[in-house]
Design a protein around this motif. Structure first.
Motif, PDB file in Angstrom:
ATOM      1  N   VAL A   3     -16.880  48.524  11.094  1.00 50.25           N
ATOM      2  CA  VAL A   3     -15.738  49.438  11.013  1.00 50.25           C
ATOM      3  C   VAL A   3     -15.955  50.597  11.969  1.00 50.25           C
ATOM      4  O   VAL A   3     -17.014  51.233  11.955  1.00 50.25           O
ATOM      5  CB  VAL A   3     -15.579  49.967   9.565  1.00 50.25           C
ATOM      6  N   ARG A 186     -12.513  46.209  12.155  1.00 48.92           N
ATOM      7  CA  ARG A 186     -11.414  47.068  11.727  1.00 48.92           C
ATOM      8  C   ARG A 186     -11.585  48.456  12.344  1.00 48.92           C
ATOM      9  O   ARG A 186     -12.701  48.969  12.400  1.00 48.92           O
ATOM     10  CB  ARG A 186     -11.417  47.190  10.199  1.00 48.92           C
ATOM     11  N   ALA A 216      -9.471  43.851  16.537  1.00 47.34           N
ATOM     12  CA  ALA A 216      -9.558  44.434  15.191  1.00 47.34           C
ATOM     13  C   ALA A 216      -8.188  44.874  14.700  1.00 47.34           C
ATOM     14  O   ALA A 216      -7.317  45.241  15.491  1.00 47.34           O
ATOM     15  CB  ALA A 216     -10.476  45.651  15.229  1.00 47.34           C
ATOM     16  N   ARG A 217      -8.015  44.825  13.372  1.00 46.44           N
ATOM     17  CA  ARG A 217      -6.827  45.425  12.797  1.00 46.44           C
ATOM     18  C   ARG A 217      -7.000  46.933  12.838  1.00 46.44           C
ATOM     19  O   ARG A 217      -8.084  47.453  12.536  1.00 46.44           O
ATOM     20  CB  ARG A 217      -6.711  44.956  11.343  1.00 46.44           C
TER      21      ARG A 217
END
Ligand code: GDP
Length: 304
Positions: A3, A186, A216-217
């Motif tokens: 992340v 993400r 990535a989202r």
């Protein structure tokens, strides 16, 4: 899960505390637009609040500095006749002086930050968005001000004509930042002032296209509730930038790269307008008043 969190100041620190509590591989990319020379030291407020928060020593409730810090140096500087409107505790000043010395010896802001965050015991990397000097300038009816002069010294009172990111056109993201955005599973845009915390990152040449091209989202937690931010001058500055001072305005500013936005329950009526921009939208309780809220919102963002 890898992340990467884009972070500004106060609201971001709360969410970072939530993200830190989860079993994820976290990297923070921090805004540099509010960096400023003060008392002979190079101060990087957003980079430092991220390092302090990850190290567990930040004053998250106050929104800046180190918990329990003392202010002897600042008192002495005031007695020596300096203007001391920019509050910097002793421990905070030591960090800024250490960074200044590392830069003076030829180190980059990225390498100085890496040394500092490790020394402080922050378990995740904190990456300045760029190693170039990018400075957020607020053009006001009182003149052209550094963001800190506008917000801290003048308490955000002057009427704002325009915000500029000086140096952004000739800046670029560092390799580490490019990798952190491209390789993430993400990307989380923390609640931060869209004009003065996220804006300077997006103004770095190539940064926005990193966000729009990552596999990535990309998800964000809105810093707005109704037509106001939870704190700070975001509403006034969004209006000056010609944007609606609400979550629809935030979605418009991030639409080029954002997959999903979490907005406050009270703003459920804005969901449709946000989805029309091509941004998915979820409604939740977005106020973070304790570590439980912070962890819950961090989890919701990873699922959004
Ligand atoms: P500032 O505008 O100078 O304070 O710059 P920051 O980047 O530090 O902005 C902090 C942002 O976080 C503000 O726009 C706040 O509205 C937002 N914020 C603060 N507390 C909360 C919170 O509990 N929840 C959410 N969603 N946003 C918050």
């Amino acid at each position: 899960m890898k992340v990467t969190a884009l972070a500004g100041g106060t609201g971001s620190a709360k969410l970072l505390r939530g993200l830190k509590s989860l079993p994820i591989d976290l990297t923070v990319v921090a805004n540099v637009g509010d960096n400023v020379w003060m008392y002979g030291a190079y101060v990087c407020p957003d980079v430092d609040v991220a390092c302090y928060t990850l190290a567990g020593i930040s004053d998250v409730e106050r929104g800046w500095g180190v918990r329990g810090d003392t202010f002897y140096s600042l008192e002495r500087l005031a007695r020596l006749g300096l203007e001391t409107w920019f509050k910097l505790g002793d421990m905070d000043l030591a960090v800024c002086l250490a960074r200044t010395e590392m830069l003076r010896r030829g180190g980059s802001l990225t390498s100085a930050t890496e040394r500092i965050r490790r020394a402080l015991g922050a378990p995740s990397p904190v990456l300045p968005a760029t190693d170039h000097a990018v400075e957020t300038r607020v053009e006001t009816k009182k003149g052209d001000l550094h963001l800190q002069e506008f917000w801290v010294r003048d308490r955000g009172r002057p009427a704002v004509l325009r915000v500029r990111y000086r140096g952004a056109a000739s800046s670029s993201p560092t390799e580490q930042v490019a990798r952190a955005v491209s390789d993430a599973d993400r990307v989380v845009v923390c609640p931060a002032n869209p004009v003065t915390s996220v804006g300077p990152m997006l103004a770095v040449r190539g940064f926005a296209s990193l966000l729009s091209s990552t596999r990535a989202r990309v998800v964000a937690l809105s810093p707005m509730s109704g037509r106001r931010p939870f704190s700070g001058p975001a509403g006034k500055l969004m209006k000056a930038a010609g944007r609606r001072p609400d979550s629809v305005g935030v979605a418009e500013m991030y639409a080029g790269f954002l997959d999903a936005l979490l907005i406050s329950k009270g703003d459920a009526g804005m969901k449709r307008d946000i989805e029309r921009l091509g941004v998915e939208c979820a409604v939740t309780d977005t106020l973070m008043s304790n570590p439980r809220d912070e962890a819950r919102l961090a989890r919701e963002l990873l699922r959004a």
